[in-house]
Write a protein that holds these residues in place. Sequence first.
Motif, PDB file in Angstrom:
ATOM      1  N   GLY A  14     119.911   8.106 -13.594  1.00 37.84           N
ATOM      2  CA  GLY A  14     119.427   6.906 -12.816  1.00 37.84           C
ATOM      3  C   GLY A  14     119.923   5.496 -13.161  1.00 37.84           C
ATOM      4  O   GLY A  14     120.473   5.476 -14.281  1.00 37.84           O
TER       5      GLY A  14
ATOM      6  N   GLU B 252     115.948  -0.352 -12.973  1.00 36.46           N
ATOM      7  CA  GLU B 252     115.801  -1.271 -12.031  1.00 36.46           C
ATOM      8  C   GLU B 252     114.593  -2.161 -12.331  1.00 36.46           C
ATOM      9  O   GLU B 252     114.482  -3.378 -11.868  1.00 36.46           O
TER      10      GLU B 252
ATOM     11  N   ALA C 264     115.452   4.231 -10.922  1.00 38.35           N
ATOM     12  CA  ALA C 264     115.907   4.652  -9.655  1.00 38.35           C
ATOM     13  C   ALA C 264     116.850   5.619  -9.387  1.00 38.35           C
ATOM     14  O   ALA C 264     118.092   5.612 -10.241  1.00 38.35           O
TER      15      ALA C 264
ATOM     16  N   LYS D 253     116.322   6.915  -2.128  1.00 41.03           N
ATOM     17  CA  LYS D 253     116.273   6.723  -3.760  1.00 41.03           C
ATOM     18  C   LYS D 253     114.430   7.041  -4.199  1.00 41.03           C
ATOM     19  O   LYS D 253     113.804   6.829  -3.307  1.00 41.03           O
TER      20      LYS D 253
ATOM     21  N   SER E  98     111.973   6.050  -7.222  1.00 42.23           N
ATOM     22  CA  SER E  98     111.874   5.307  -8.302  1.00 42.23           C
ATOM     23  C   SER E  98     110.733   5.912  -9.281  1.00 42.23           C
ATOM     24  O   SER E  98     109.444   6.408  -8.720  1.00 42.23           O
TER      25      SER E  98
END
Length: 224
Positions: free
Chosen positions: A161, A164, A191, A211, A213
């Motif tokens: 990932g 973020e 994410a 997506k 998170s």
Amino acid sequence: MSPYTSHADLGGLPGFGAVVPGPEGDVFHADWERQVLALTLAMGATGSWNIDQSRAARETLPDYLKLSYYQVWLGALEKLLQERSLVTSDEIRSGALHQPPLLVARVLQAQAVSAALHKGSPVLRTPAQPARFSLGQRVRTRSRAAGHHTRLPGYARGKQGVIERIHGVHVFADSQAQGLGEDPQWLYGVAMEEAELWPERVSAASAQGLKVSIDAWEPYLEAA
């Protein structure tokens, strides 16, 4: 010692049916549920265990999947009380005191409940070292099962990932659940692509660019 098994790590697993939200604000379904919440908060305030130890107690109840939300809370409370010799199984069955009570570190008085709930238990801590990862960096989560309480869900193990968010340094749940202290660690928002998490269920034609998170502590991650 038997292997650690979390019965609550159900995210991303099929076979549990549709999620049906209850009415907004419908918190309790019976008066006993209010009592369980009050008992759990009162005993948590004594400092006899921490929140991560209580989560570990809940998720390891062998009949977890058969219990309602507050039945899980009650089962874990009884488990924690017995492990710390604060009550016996006979006392739980009879509802009567059979041995002298043990002293606890703190007692939450009724008049202090509102202020205590408003204050909460902040878990943000001062950094002792710089963050290892930066915004936009690609990372991979650890692939092995933890063998203890962890906040890394099974469906996200061994997955890539992108960082973020950087949330700062927080109490590390994995360490605190084992009674090893706060062990503060950097916490990141990571994410992950739908196709990365569930490649066997997503084809190039059906992928919607979704997506997921998750929040992941630094020990969960390595550079991808």
